[in-house]
Scaffold this active site. Structure first.
Site, PDB file in Angstrom:
ATOM      1  N   GLY A  86      -8.490  -4.160   3.636  1.00 41.58           N
ATOM      2  CA  GLY A  86      -9.603  -4.780   4.343  1.00 41.58           C
ATOM      3  C   GLY A  86      -9.615  -4.499   5.840  1.00 41.58           C
ATOM      4  NE  ARG A 138     -20.582  -7.756  -0.310  1.00 41.37           N
ATOM      5  CZ  ARG A 138     -19.255  -7.722  -0.229  1.00 41.37           C
ATOM      6  NH1 ARG A 138     -18.626  -8.507   0.639  1.00 41.37           N
ATOM      7  NH2 ARG A 138     -18.560  -6.913  -0.995  1.00 41.37           N
ATOM      8  CD  GLU A 140      -7.027  -1.144   0.304  1.00 38.25           C
ATOM      9  OE1 GLU A 140      -7.263  -2.339   0.179  1.00 38.25           O
ATOM     10  OE2 GLU A 140      -6.647  -0.649   1.381  1.00 38.25           O
ATOM     11  NE  ARG A 171     -11.261  -8.611  -4.148  1.00 42.40           N
ATOM     12  CZ  ARG A 171     -10.800  -7.699  -3.319  1.00 42.40           C
ATOM     13  NH1 ARG A 171      -9.513  -7.469  -3.233  1.00 42.40           N
ATOM     14  NH2 ARG A 171     -11.637  -7.001  -2.567  1.00 42.40           N
ATOM     15  CE  LYS A 199      -3.110  -3.060   0.260  1.00 47.38           C
ATOM     16  NZ  LYS A 199      -3.861  -3.524  -0.888  1.00 47.38           N
TER      17      LYS A 199
HETATM   18  C1  MV4 Z   1      -9.219   5.100   6.415  1.00 49.86           C
HETATM   19  C2  MV4 Z   1     -10.305   5.666   7.098  1.00 49.86           C
HETATM   20  C3  MV4 Z   1     -10.236   6.996   7.425  1.00 49.86           C
HETATM   21  N1  MV4 Z   1      -9.145   7.714   7.097  1.00 49.86           N
HETATM   22  N2  MV4 Z   1      -8.153   5.866   6.110  1.00 49.86           N
HETATM   23  C4  MV4 Z   1     -10.857   0.607   6.322  1.00 49.86           C
HETATM   24  C5  MV4 Z   1     -10.438  -0.485   5.391  1.00 49.86           C
HETATM   25  C6  MV4 Z   1      -9.098  -0.123   4.875  1.00 49.86           C
HETATM   26  N3  MV4 Z   1      -8.984  -0.452   3.508  1.00 49.86           N
HETATM   27  C7  MV4 Z   1      -9.006   1.350   5.106  1.00 49.86           C
HETATM   28  N4  MV4 Z   1     -10.089   1.747   5.952  1.00 49.86           N
HETATM   29  C8  MV4 Z   1     -10.232   3.021   6.354  1.00 49.86           C
HETATM   30  N5  MV4 Z   1      -9.189   3.834   6.051  1.00 49.86           N
HETATM   31  C9  MV4 Z   1      -8.142   7.136   6.462  1.00 49.86           C
HETATM   32  N6  MV4 Z   1      -7.066   7.851   6.157  1.00 49.86           N
HETATM   33  C10 MV4 Z   1     -11.385   4.858   7.401  1.00 49.86           C
HETATM   34  C11 MV4 Z   1     -11.340   3.521   7.047  1.00 49.86           C
HETATM   35  C12 MV4 Z   1     -12.495   2.771   7.435  1.00 49.86           C
HETATM   36  C13 MV4 Z   1     -13.404   2.308   6.503  1.00 49.86           C
HETATM   37  C14 MV4 Z   1     -13.203   2.495   5.159  1.00 49.86           C
HETATM   38  C15 MV4 Z   1     -14.107   2.033   4.239  1.00 49.86           C
HETATM   39  C16 MV4 Z   1     -15.236   1.377   4.694  1.00 49.86           C
HETATM   40  C17 MV4 Z   1     -15.441   1.147   6.031  1.00 49.86           C
HETATM   41  C18 MV4 Z   1     -14.533   1.609   6.948  1.00 49.86           C
HETATM   42  C19 MV4 Z   1     -14.772   1.391   8.297  1.00 49.86           C
HETATM   43  C20 MV4 Z   1     -13.870   1.845   9.190  1.00 49.86           C
HETATM   44  C21 MV4 Z   1     -12.722   2.523   8.775  1.00 49.86           C
END
Ligand code: MV4
Length: 456
Positions: A164, A338, A288, A292, A116
């Site tokens: 994830g 889902r 990100e 897939r 990442k």
């Molecule tokens: C974040 C964020 C807030 N700020 N990054 C959750 C999964 C992972 N791929 C990254 N995630 C998050 N990154 C920053 N800079 C909040 C989340 C996040 C989230 C993101 C998408 C869907 C659900 C979520 C639930 C909690 C936190």
């Protein structure tokens, strides 16, 4: 075109790939674990090979067993589906060495996006907006403190090998940073075998918006619009929709242009998903790239009319994209729920035998599932039982179709998340489209009354 494709997966997505192969006149090979002998993906494939015991590590993650199955059956290509080996650059490399086509991006692109911190740098270079953050892994408390001071609290620490949601830590003050850094590194090391972490500004309750991209091997790229994926619980998406109410046509065109340029910059091929966070002001930031096919791809198929799996296969076979960006049109609105085998109150898994299974169809309804009466939902694999996707001329019609479908769905023998979905669809914030990643916090798990001991 390929003559025979091996599907290195199970469940609904293995069936989904079989549908695409049948439409294209391609023979199919199913692989299965001892737990899946009687599954529909085995029944409907032209050939099948048992690749090991129920445990995923011994079967669906077993690269030598899968490659052997492809060689024995003479498959020209492997479709990995989602999960399991779908983002394994190792499988993609072994395929290349064995002259079997991997239906996905080049191994080097999978590797780049799998790190990442590297992906962030590549996207920055390609002009994609990022949240302020470290320009690579952060290995000491001293450096972490300096970055956090620079970008401002709250910050989030993320595993470079993550995705994830695993190995993440939100930090609201300098006093907590050192401890959070060490915990995140330890968790990342345990989960991924790589302890490196990076740091970026934390957004409160953003929307999670992702763009579907396709790139062929002739330098052609298109985007298929976005999916709104904010409704998640423990980093598992529950409801997805397209389009997102958070985007205007103007922003959609802008983000679409950015992801297509970014895909070109990294020589992305096949299907990919560019994930973004969007803040309350509508500003968006790269998160990100998923290299897939995704679980929620059907909502995009419903609004564009494009069969993403057939496109993946054609692209992998070296064909050119058969349409230009200007020929991609977005019609109406699609929503996916889902349906998981889980207790709707406690969210505990609920595997078992499904004794009755009926989901009504009708206008604008699609059901992607491996389930049928007397089938088994195995405790060994994820709990997804069915995806119900509805399409309507507008969001209201898509919601109405989802409600009546869920109300008339009969699944007996296991508990499912269907009642939870009806609650979500009736929620005023959902109906108004006021979505953010914190949406599900109000639907917290609660133990069943009078059954506290059992609910643990
Ligand atoms: C974040 C964020 C807030 N700020 N990054 C959750 C999964 C992972 N791929 C990254 N995630 C998050 N990154 C920053 N800079 C909040 C989340 C996040 C989230 C993101 C998408 C869907 C659900 C979520 C639930 C909690 C936190």
């Amino acid at each position: 075109m390929f003559k025979k494709i091996l599907i290195a997966n199970r469940g609904e997505i293995a069936l989904r790939v079989i549908l695409a192969c049948r439409e294209l006149g391609i023979r199919t090979v199913a692989v299965y674990s001892e737990a899946d002998e009687n599954s529909l993906h085995v029944r409907f494939a032209d050939e099948d090979v048992c690749i090991g015991p129920a445990r995923s590590a011994d079967s669906y993650l077993n690269v030598p067993a899968i490659i052997s199955a492809a060689e024995i059956t003479g498959a020209d290509a492997i479709h990995p589906g989602y999960g399991f080996l779908s983002e394994s650059s190792y499988l993609a490399e072994v395929c290349e060495a064995c002259h079997i086509r991997f239906i996905g991006p080049d191994p080097n692109v999978i590797k780049l996006m799998g790190d990442k911190a590297r992906a962030r740098r590549a996207m920055k270079k390609a002009g994609v907006p990022l949240l302020p953050g470290s320009d690579g892994p952060v290995d000491s408390e001293e450096k972490a403190l300096k970055w956090a001071k620079d970008i401002g609290y709250p910050v989030i620490i993320k595993a470079v090998a993550g995705g994830g949601g695993r190995g993440m830590r939100i930090v609201r003050s300098a006093a907590d940073l050192g401890g959070a850094l060490r915990t995140a590194q330890r968790e990342a090391e345990a989960a991924f075998g790589v302890g490196d972490v990076y740091i970026e500004t934390y957004l409160e309750n953003p929307r999670h918006i992702e763009f579907q991209v396709l790139g062929d091997h002739h330098g052609n790229f298109v985007h298929l619009g976005e999916r709104e994926c904010s409704i998640q619980r423990r980093h598992q998406k529950l409801v997805e929709e397209s389009p997102s109410l958070g985007l205007t046509d103007k922003v959609r065109r802008k983000m679409g242009g950015i992801v297509v340029d970014a895909a070109r910059a990294v020589q992305y091929t096949n299907a990919g998903t560019f994930e973004f966070l969007m803040d309350q002001d509508g500003k968006f930031y790269f998160m990100e790239v998923n290299t897939r096919l995704q679980v929620e791809h059907p909502v995009t198929e419903m609004v564009t009319g494009i069969d993403i799996v057939k496109e993946q296969i054609r692209i992998a076979a070296g064909e050119r994209l058969s349409f230009k960006q200007s020929e991609v049109t977005f019609t109406g609105h699609a929503i996916e729920c889902r349906i998981n085998a889980e207790d709707p109150d406690t969210f505990a898994p609920s595997p078992g035998v499904i004794h009755a299974f009926s989901v009504p169809g009708g206008p604008g309804v699609r059901v992607d599932t491996f389930a049928h009466a007397e089938c088994t939902v195995s405790p060994y694999y994820d709990s997804l039982v069915a995806k119900i996707i509805t399409h309507g001329r507008d969001r209201q019609e898509a919601i109405a179709r989802m409600r009546r479908t869920l109300e008339m769905t009969v699944i007996e023998g296991i508990r499912t998340s269907a009642p939870l979905h009806l609650k979500i669809l009736g929620d005023p914030d959902f109906v108004a489209g006021r979505l953010g990643t914190g949406f599900m916090d109000r639907f917290a798990a609660r133990p069943r009354p009078g059954n506290l001991a059992e609910a643990v």
